[in-house]
Enzyme design. Structure first.
Site: not given
Length: 247
Positions: A138, A27, A44, A201, A72
């Site tokens: 990974l 974020d 971005h 959050r 999302s």
């Protein structure tokens, strides 16, 4: 279920934490750009560079899995131009980074309903997954068109259909069975969730998986996130006592 145990990730200063799987809510791209009087797409773009740095660092540190909240299911509400910019950057990332990911033994994995993306992007994503499928380093997980509530609904719907068809006894449904039907099936349990930018959050990310994960919120904006920030987060994780409700 999660695969066999792996060597714990090293912690700066010589300590050791039993951390295998880290997730990050990336974020702050827009705020990073705004502070510099730049368009959001510039944030971005820098965020994409942070993805590159963080995946490389996670592999070098020895994490087993790193899950990044890349797009999302709520991001469709953003302006069309911004969505198009994000899709273009995802295409560019795959084109630019697939060779390095493969060379470094990174295995790419996708979660979420990414089939909602444009067919050419879906093809590019699946080609990248196929190319890295046998790598042993990974596991870098991109959450694309992902929402935690949607994931749980999809699992519940499949189980309800199986119960209706008589192939699943409702009494057999338990935590392990649900784990095995989640998008993250086969990954190690989530140890640490990081959110950048100062927001506190979960934003519908890995809601089931985060039940006993440690949460860490940092004011660092995602474009500024780097190996040092990841190491700081792991050090903070290593100083915590995980109780899992036992006491």
């Amino acid at each position: 279920m999660s695969p066999g145990s792996a060597s714990p990730a090293a912690i700066p200063g010589g300590g050791v934490a039993c951390v295998r799987h880290v997730a990050i809510i990336m974020d702050g791209n827009g705020r990073w750009a705004k502070r510099r009087h730049l368009p959001r797409v510039a944030g971005h773009r820098q965020g994409m560079e942070a993805v590159r740095r963080t995946i490389r660092a996670a592999g070098e540190i020895g994490l087993e899995a790193l899950t990044l909240y890349a797009f999302s299911s709520e991001n469709w509400r953003r302006p069309v131009d911004e969505i198009n910019d994000l899709m273009g950057l995802l295409r560019l990332y795959l084109k630019r980074e697939i060779d390095e990911l493969d060379r470094n033994g990174v295995r790419l994995r996708l979660i979420g309903d990414y089939h909602k993306f444009a067919p050419d992007l879906v093809e590019q994503l699946e080609a990248a997954v196929a190319r890295t499928a046998n790598n042993q380093g990974l596991t870098a997980v991109l959450a694309l068109n992902y929402g935690g509530q949607d994931e749980i609904v999809r699992v519940a719907r499949r189980m309800a259909e199986a119960a209706k068809a008589g192939t699943l006894d409702p009494a057999a449904i338990d935590i392990d069975l649900i784990d095995d039907h989640l998008d993250t099936a086969g990954l190690p349990p989530l140890d640490l969730m990081i959110r950048t930018s100062g927001e506190v959050r979960l934003s519908n990310f890995l809601l089931w998986q985060a039940a006993y994960a440690e949460l860490l919120f940092t004011d660092t904006l995602w474009p500024d996130f780097d190996r040092a920030a990841l190491e700081d987060a792991l050090a903070a994780f290593g100083a915590r006592e995980r109780r899992f409700g036992g006491r």
